[in-house]
Design an enzyme around this catalytic site. Sequence first.
Site, PDB file in Angstrom:
ATOM      1  N   ASP A 214      -2.838   0.942   7.154  1.00 56.38           N
ATOM      2  CA  ASP A 214      -1.873   0.781   6.068  1.00 56.38           C
ATOM      3  C   ASP A 214      -1.443  -0.678   5.938  1.00 56.38           C
ATOM      4  OD1 ASP A 214      -1.534   3.654   5.341  1.00 56.38           O
ATOM      5  OD2 ASP A 214      -0.830   3.770   7.407  1.00 56.38           O
TER       6      ASP A 214
ATOM      7  N   GLU B 215      -1.246  -1.212  -4.951  1.00 54.97           N
ATOM      8  CA  GLU B 215      -2.438  -0.410  -5.233  1.00 54.97           C
ATOM      9  C   GLU B 215      -2.116   0.554  -6.358  1.00 54.97           C
ATOM     10  OE1 GLU B 215      -5.553   1.312  -2.252  1.00 54.97           O
ATOM     11  OE2 GLU B 215      -3.944   2.782  -2.493  1.00 54.97           O
TER      12      GLU B 215
ATOM     13  N   ASP C 182       0.874  -1.172   0.000  1.00 55.72           N
ATOM     14  CA  ASP C 182       0.000   0.000   0.000  1.00 55.72           C
ATOM     15  C   ASP C 182       0.909   1.220   0.000  1.00 55.72           C
ATOM     16  OD1 ASP C 182      -2.215   1.680   0.226  1.00 55.72           O
ATOM     17  OD2 ASP C 182      -2.206   1.585   2.409  1.00 55.72           O
TER      18      ASP C 182
END
Length: 162
Positions: free
Chosen positions: A140, A67, A7
């Site tokens: 996160d 991502e 992430d």
Amino acid sequence: MIIMGIDPGSRNCGYGFLEVEKHKILAAGCGVIKNKDQSPLSERLLIIYNKLKAQIEENKPDVAAVESIFYAKNIKSSFTLGHVRGVILLLLAEYGIPCYEYSPREIKLSVVGSGSASKKQVLYMIQSILQLKQTIITYDASDALAIAMCLYNREKLNLFHR
């Protein structure tokens, strides 16, 4: 097989690993690379590079998911995120790790069943699905595990029939 999820973030960069055998997840681990807000971007990028490199060398992932970039209200934040993603993609390429990219909506849909799920819902589902004993993980880190889980859910037929 080890699946790595990342992430990206310049201040908090989450990472997670899923150990998978056949069609069963055996283990999971995660963490966050934290940077100081006032540090120059170049220093934050170097820290992310070095710490992710150490995680790759320790965990030896076979495949990774990151991502994808999304539209932010603040254009400067989008550019900063682009720099972070560039460092991550370069690092994965250096190690020859195949990389998949998924949008935030795809990730939430894959893990929670709703593309508009909240971070809290993603955290809950990740803890539930992976039966994590660790009750306090950051958004996160749970997002990174969700990204790895998305890759597993989307690609398991391809990954295990090579």
